[in-house]
Enzyme design. Structure first.
Site, short mmCIF file in Angstrom:
data_model
loop_
_atom_site.label_atom_id
_atom_site.label_comp_id
_atom_site.label_asym_id
_atom_site.label_seq_id
_atom_site.Cartn_x
_atom_site.Cartn_y
_atom_site.Cartn_z
N GLY A 81 4.74 13.68 -18.33
CA GLY A 81 4.08 14.98 -18.04
C GLY A 81 4.89 16.04 -18.23
N ARG A 145 3.31 9.09 -22.81
CA ARG A 145 3.86 8.33 -21.59
C ARG A 145 4.19 6.66 -22.17
NH1 ARG A 145 3.64 10.55 -16.89
NH2 ARG A 145 2.05 12.44 -16.52
N ASP A 176 11.49 7.23 -14.27
CA ASP A 176 11.18 6.09 -15.11
C ASP A 176 11.66 6.08 -16.35
OD1 ASP A 176 9.72 4.66 -13.22
OD2 ASP A 176 7.59 5.01 -13.82
N LYS A 202 13.66 15.71 -15.62
CA LYS A 202 12.36 16.38 -15.50
C LYS A 202 11.35 15.82 -14.68
CE LYS A 202 8.83 14.67 -17.05
NZ LYS A 202 7.90 14.10 -17.75
N THR A 203 10.72 16.66 -14.05
CA THR A 203 9.29 16.52 -13.40
C THR A 203 8.91 17.49 -12.55
OG1 THR A 203 7.66 14.90 -12.29
CG2 THR A 203 10.02 14.87 -11.57
N ASP A 205 7.10 17.02 -10.20
CA ASP A 205 6.75 16.55 -8.93
C ASP A 205 7.97 16.68 -7.98
OD1 ASP A 205 4.44 15.69 -9.90
OD2 ASP A 205 4.85 13.40 -9.68
#
Ligand code: FBP
Length: 553
Positions: A81, A145, A176, A202-203, A205
């Protein structure tokens, strides 16, 4: 090119590097620390990563650059994402690569990891790169993805690298993708391909963090963007005094985003999925908790409020995940077609009540009909319910409405209850990166190249001491295997980077817990406003409350 005034101004922004990387490439030397061990399951991880396990922690410092003079051809991939700042990782990587040797080449594989497998790429030059400096999004090369995880894929990747003379791959991704970066690094080393692999955290979240990685990039900007919007809604709500706003915020699984937004805006209620799981809360208990706040505020004459809901919360409610598991089982194979052929909702309802256990049927019965139907409409390619698409903001507002109706009938509640619903996710993932994310990402990319130049592989680019001014940040690298443990995934034991959920004994949650009772009753809203890019550092460069609290500030 036609660009907005802010975009034009952001092109001129010079991202801040950690002090130790500011002296120029010729003056960056490496300091090796101690050999590392994985966080758990050391023997198993070592056996799986014989070539990349146990390597030393790295920090860079001022001193003569002793890296070998070698032409570098690097490939970069954006994975998963979008997260604000991704473009700056590429820019930092490019600038360090070109500053080291103008003959060096940077390939960008398009559309995520599949770009590497399909040999779909572009080669960066100054003119192209300059259009993306300090901008949001991943459109510089796109993302995807596709997971790079099988031996066959690695063999294809190695061939593509050989074809272009690629010496290193940089994978910009979440837990992941970086787990897969470690496996790819091991494959490349075991097959003597000469290709190094470096990851970048990165994320939005915020769940890729651990004792080494203080924050994943994008979390700062995304949460600031959502917090601005939530603050604006709080102000509207405090002005009109007529709605309860139910706001779902992104974060597939962990509640870091919701918690940070709550710390920034002090809403009346914020659910934390990890707490819901820990206390084994039912849907009804959660609805009661929110209804208590509505009732208390109504008794003080305030029929308005704000509730923040983390995207993944329903999966953390034990009875709800049991219901989902039963539905998936009930509609497995040909039974899905049988169900779909039923004409009316009544017929479908009868089919469902026959198929579910009594406990799950009780949970199903309390759901609003729209949510009940959603559970059967939105299925993934494997036929499973897509929990992330469930409109939990509507689920909880309806359940709270039902609770209040009961309380009204019992004569304990006399307020008004009108609702509005919001979902903030995509609004924040491609925002112009804050100064923090612009600086952090540029540093991660720059630093990734220094790791490559010094010959490291299987490392995550690491920039730490992030709660201090950038001058004091520490640049280096950490072997990815250090962050790994064995976990059960799809019926198999796999080496993975441990996902960081909200820690209920951590400082950010503790702060929230200590204040939430007051916030539930009074109006304590904070209005963070829009991200500021120009102005005093005390306004423009501050990072998240989460990081500040974690660092004891
Ligand atoms: P990453 O883990 O790849 O960074 O993505 C996180 C995320 O933004 C989650 O917050 C959200 O649940 C998910 O991606 C949405 O994915 P999609 O872009 O496929 O709709």
């Amino acid at each position: 090119m036609n660009v907005s005034p802010l975009q034009a101004a952001r092109y001129a922004y010079t991202p801040k590097l950690p002090g130790m990387l500011r002296h120029g490439i010729a003056d960056i030397c490496v300091k090796e620390g101690e050999p590392t061990q994985s966080v758990a399951d050391q023997e198993k991880i070592q056996a799986l990563f014989p070539n990349t396990y146990g390597k030393k922690e790295i920090t860079f410092q001022k001193g003569a650059n002793t890296s070998p003079a070698k032409k570098q051809v690097v490939g970069v991939i954006l994975s998963g994402g979008q997260a604000p700042g991704g473009h700056n990782v590429v820019c930092g990587l490019y600038d360090a690569l070109k500053a080291t040797n103008s003959e060096n080449v940077l390939y960008g594989f398009k559309g995520g990891p599949s770009g590497l497998l399909e040999d779909d790429y572009l080669i960066f030059d100054d003119a192209y790169i300059d259009q993306f400096r300090n901008t949001g999004g991943f459109d510089i090369i796109g993302s995807g993805r596709t997971k790079l995880e099988t031996e066959e894929q690695f063999a294809v990747a190695a061939k593509v690298c050989e074809k272009h003379g690629i010496t290193a791959i940089v994978i910009i991704g979440g837990d992941d993708s970086n787990t897969n970066a470690a496996v790819l690094a091991e494959y490349m080393a075991a097959h003597n391909t000469g290709v190094q692999v470096i990851g970048c955290p990165k994320t939005i979240d915020g769940d890729l963090k651990n004792e080494d990685i203080e924050a994943s990039f994008g979390f700062d900007t995304a949460t600031k963007t959502y917090s601005e919007l939530i603050g604006n809604i709080e102000r509207d709500c405090n002005s009109s005094k007529k709605y309860w706003h139910f706001i779902k915020v992104m974060g597939r699984s962990a509640s870091h985003v919701a918690l940070e937004c709550a710390l920034e805006t002090q809403p009346n209620v914020c659910l934390i999925s990890e707490e819901v799981a820990e206390k084994k809360m039912s849907l009804s208990q959660i609805a009661d908790q929110i209804a208590d706040s509505v009732e208390k505020r109504a008794s003080l004459g305030m029929n308005f409020g704000v509730v923040i809901i983390p995207e993944g919360v329903v999966e953390f409610v034990p009875e709800f995940s049991a219901l989902i598991a039963e539905i998936n089982e009930m509609l497995a194979g040909s039974k899905a077609a049988q169900f779909n052929e039923l004409g009316s909702w009544d017929e479908k309802y009868a089919f469902i009540s026959e198929g579910l256990s009594a406990e799950s049927m009780k949970v199903f019965e309390i759901l609003p009909q729209a949510i009940q139907q959603q559970l059967f409409l939105e299925r993934d390619p494997h036929g499973n319910v897509q929990v992330s698409l469930i409109e939990s903001e509507k689920l909880f507002s309806a359940m709270v409405g039902a609770k209040l109706a009961q309380r009204k009938a019992a004569g304990t509640y006399t307020g008004k209850y009108a609702t509005q619903h919001h979902f903030f996710g995509y609004e924040g993932r491609c925002a112009f990166p804050s100064n923090f994310d612009s600086d952090y990402c540029y540093s991660l990319g720059y630093n990734a190249f220094m790791l490559i130049q010094y010959g490291y592989t299987g490392y995550l680019s690491k920039v730490s001491n992030l709660s201090r001014p950038a001058e004091e940040w520490i640049a280096g690298g950490m072997p990815i295997t250090k962050m790994m443990n064995m976990e059960r995934r799809h019926g198999e034991d796999k080496p993975v980077i441990r996902k960081a959920l909200v820690e209920l004994d951590g400082a950010p949650f503790k702060y929230f817990e200590a204040h939430r009772e007051e916030w539930a009753e009074k109006t304590c809203y904070l209005f963070p406003g829009a991200i500021q890019y120009f102005g005093p550092a005390s306004v423009c460069d501050i990072t998240t409350r989460t990081l500040a609290l974690e660092k004891g500030m």
